[in-house]
Scaffold this motif. Structure first.
Motif, PDB file in Angstrom:
ATOM      1  N   GLU A  65       0.830  -1.204   0.000  1.00 14.77           N
ATOM      2  CA  GLU A  65       0.000   0.000   0.000  1.00 14.77           C
ATOM      3  C   GLU A  65       0.863   1.252   0.000  1.00 14.77           C
ATOM      4  O   GLU A  65       1.996   1.248   0.491  1.00 14.77           O
ATOM      5  N   SER A  66       0.296   2.327  -0.521  1.00 15.02           N
ATOM      6  CA  SER A  66       0.937   3.635  -0.471  1.00 15.02           C
ATOM      7  C   SER A  66      -0.146   4.707  -0.535  1.00 15.02           C
ATOM      8  O   SER A  66      -1.296   4.416  -0.868  1.00 15.02           O
ATOM      9  N   GLY A  67       0.249   5.936  -0.213  1.00 15.10           N
ATOM     10  CA  GLY A  67      -0.671   7.055  -0.347  1.00 15.10           C
ATOM     11  C   GLY A  67      -1.256   7.566   0.953  1.00 15.10           C
ATOM     12  O   GLY A  67      -1.982   8.558   0.951  1.00 15.10           O
ATOM     13  N   GLY A  68      -0.954   6.901   2.057  1.00 17.30           N
ATOM     14  CA  GLY A  68      -1.460   7.379   3.335  1.00 17.30           C
ATOM     15  C   GLY A  68      -0.736   8.639   3.773  1.00 17.30           C
ATOM     16  O   GLY A  68       0.235   9.071   3.153  1.00 17.30           O
ATOM     17  N   GLY A  69      -1.228   9.239   4.856  1.00 16.69           N
ATOM     18  CA  GLY A  69      -0.585  10.431   5.366  1.00 16.69           C
ATOM     19  C   GLY A  69      -1.498  11.212   6.278  1.00 16.69           C
ATOM     20  O   GLY A  69      -2.529  10.712   6.731  1.00 16.69           O
ATOM     21  N   LEU A  70      -1.101  12.445   6.534  1.00 10.44           N
ATOM     22  CA  LEU A  70      -1.848  13.351   7.402  1.00 10.44           C
ATOM     23  C   LEU A  70      -2.605  14.352   6.533  1.00 10.44           C
ATOM     24  O   LEU A  70      -2.015  14.969   5.633  1.00 10.44           O
ATOM     25  N   VAL A  71      -3.889  14.494   6.806  1.00 11.77           N
ATOM     26  CA  VAL A  71      -4.712  15.416   6.028  1.00 11.77           C
ATOM     27  C   VAL A  71      -5.709  16.078   6.958  1.00 11.77           C
ATOM     28  O   VAL A  71      -6.102  15.501   7.974  1.00 11.77           O
ATOM     29  N   GLN A  72      -6.108  17.292   6.621  1.00 12.65           N
ATOM     30  CA  GLN A  72      -7.113  17.978   7.423  1.00 12.65           C
ATOM     31  C   GLN A  72      -8.509  17.469   7.088  1.00 12.65           C
ATOM     32  O   GLN A  72      -8.755  16.971   5.972  1.00 12.65           O
ATOM     33  N   ALA A  73      -9.403  17.609   8.031  1.00 11.35           N
ATOM     34  CA  ALA A  73     -10.789  17.219   7.806  1.00 11.35           C
ATOM     35  C   ALA A  73     -11.332  17.936   6.570  1.00 11.35           C
ATOM     36  O   ALA A  73     -11.075  19.122   6.372  1.00 11.35           O
ATOM     37  N   GLY A  74     -12.062  17.185   5.755  1.00 10.51           N
ATOM     38  CA  GLY A  74     -12.579  17.714   4.509  1.00 10.51           C
ATOM     39  C   GLY A  74     -11.675  17.487   3.321  1.00 10.51           C
ATOM     40  O   GLY A  74     -12.076  17.696   2.172  1.00 10.51           O
ATOM     41  N   GLY A  75     -10.453  17.047   3.591  1.00  9.03           N
ATOM     42  CA  GLY A  75      -9.496  16.809   2.526  1.00  9.03           C
ATOM     43  C   GLY A  75      -9.674  15.458   1.865  1.00  9.03           C
ATOM     44  O   GLY A  75     -10.605  14.697   2.179  1.00  9.03           O
ATOM     45  N   VAL A 116      -3.486   6.496   7.853  1.00 10.86           N
ATOM     46  CA  VAL A 116      -4.230   7.686   7.443  1.00 10.86           C
ATOM     47  C   VAL A 116      -4.648   8.415   8.710  1.00 10.86           C
ATOM     48  O   VAL A 116      -5.302   7.835   9.581  1.00 10.86           O
ATOM     49  N   THR A 117      -4.252   9.673   8.816  1.00  8.20           N
ATOM     50  CA  THR A 117      -4.601  10.483   9.975  1.00  8.20           C
ATOM     51  C   THR A 117      -5.317  11.742   9.501  1.00  8.20           C
ATOM     52  O   THR A 117      -4.789  12.474   8.662  1.00  8.20           O
ATOM     53  N   VAL A 118      -6.513  11.950  10.027  1.00  6.99           N
ATOM     54  CA  VAL A 118      -7.314  13.111   9.651  1.00  6.99           C
ATOM     55  C   VAL A 118      -7.425  14.028  10.863  1.00  6.99           C
ATOM     56  O   VAL A 118      -7.961  13.636  11.906  1.00  6.99           O
ATOM     57  N   SER A 119      -6.913  15.224  10.740  1.00  5.86           N
ATOM     58  CA  SER A 119      -6.943  16.177  11.843  1.00  5.86           C
ATOM     59  C   SER A 119      -8.187  17.049  11.762  1.00  5.86           C
ATOM     60  O   SER A 119      -8.680  17.353  10.671  1.00  5.86           O
ATOM     61  N   SER A 120      -8.674  17.448  12.915  1.00  2.00           N
ATOM     62  CA  SER A 120      -9.895  18.261  12.954  1.00  2.00           C
ATOM     63  C   SER A 120      -9.572  19.748  12.890  1.00  2.00           C
ATOM     64  O   SER A 120      -8.434  20.155  12.963  1.00  2.00           O
TER      65      SER A 120
END
Length: 123
Positions: free
Chosen positions: A6-16, A119-123
């Protein structure tokens, strides 16, 4: 034998948005249904999406329906998970899996797992 990366994971803001990719090795990739699972801390692993070998039939979990899309390219031995409108509750390790339908069980059985991507989604 099928190996999944797998690839493509990461940190993204909510709504991204993010797009996960799962590259498979092995000549029998197109034989398997492919799925994406996720596991959040303290929770069980859950099926997020699945696509049959032909790509004509897909399953999307209710929790992500309308936001996530699964697709595959058998010529590239790759399956994708497009994730839009991400929410903090989507935070998890996402796993790619190759599954085989077992008629006597009437269900899919996972034969191979990838190593997972965070995958991490920040608020």
């Amino acid at each position: 034998q099928v190996q999944l990366v797998e690839s493509g994971g990461g940190l993204v803001q909510a709504g991204g948005s993010l797009r996960l990719s799962c590259a498979a090795s092995g000549r029998t990739f197109s034989y398997y249904a492919m799925g994406w699972f996720r596991q959040a801390p303290g929770k069980e692993r859950e099926l997020v999406a699945r696509i049959r070998w032909s790509g004509t039939s897909t399953f999307i979990a209710n929790s992500v329906e309308g936001r996530f899309t699964i697709s595959r390219d058998n010529a590239k031995n790759t399956v994708y998970l497009r994730m839009n409108s991400l929410k903090p509750e989507d935070t998890a390790v996402y796993y790619c899996a190759a599954a085989e339908f077992v008629p006597t069980m009437g269900s899919y059985v996972v034969r191979y797992w990838g190593q997972g991507t965070q995958v991490t989604v920040s608020s």
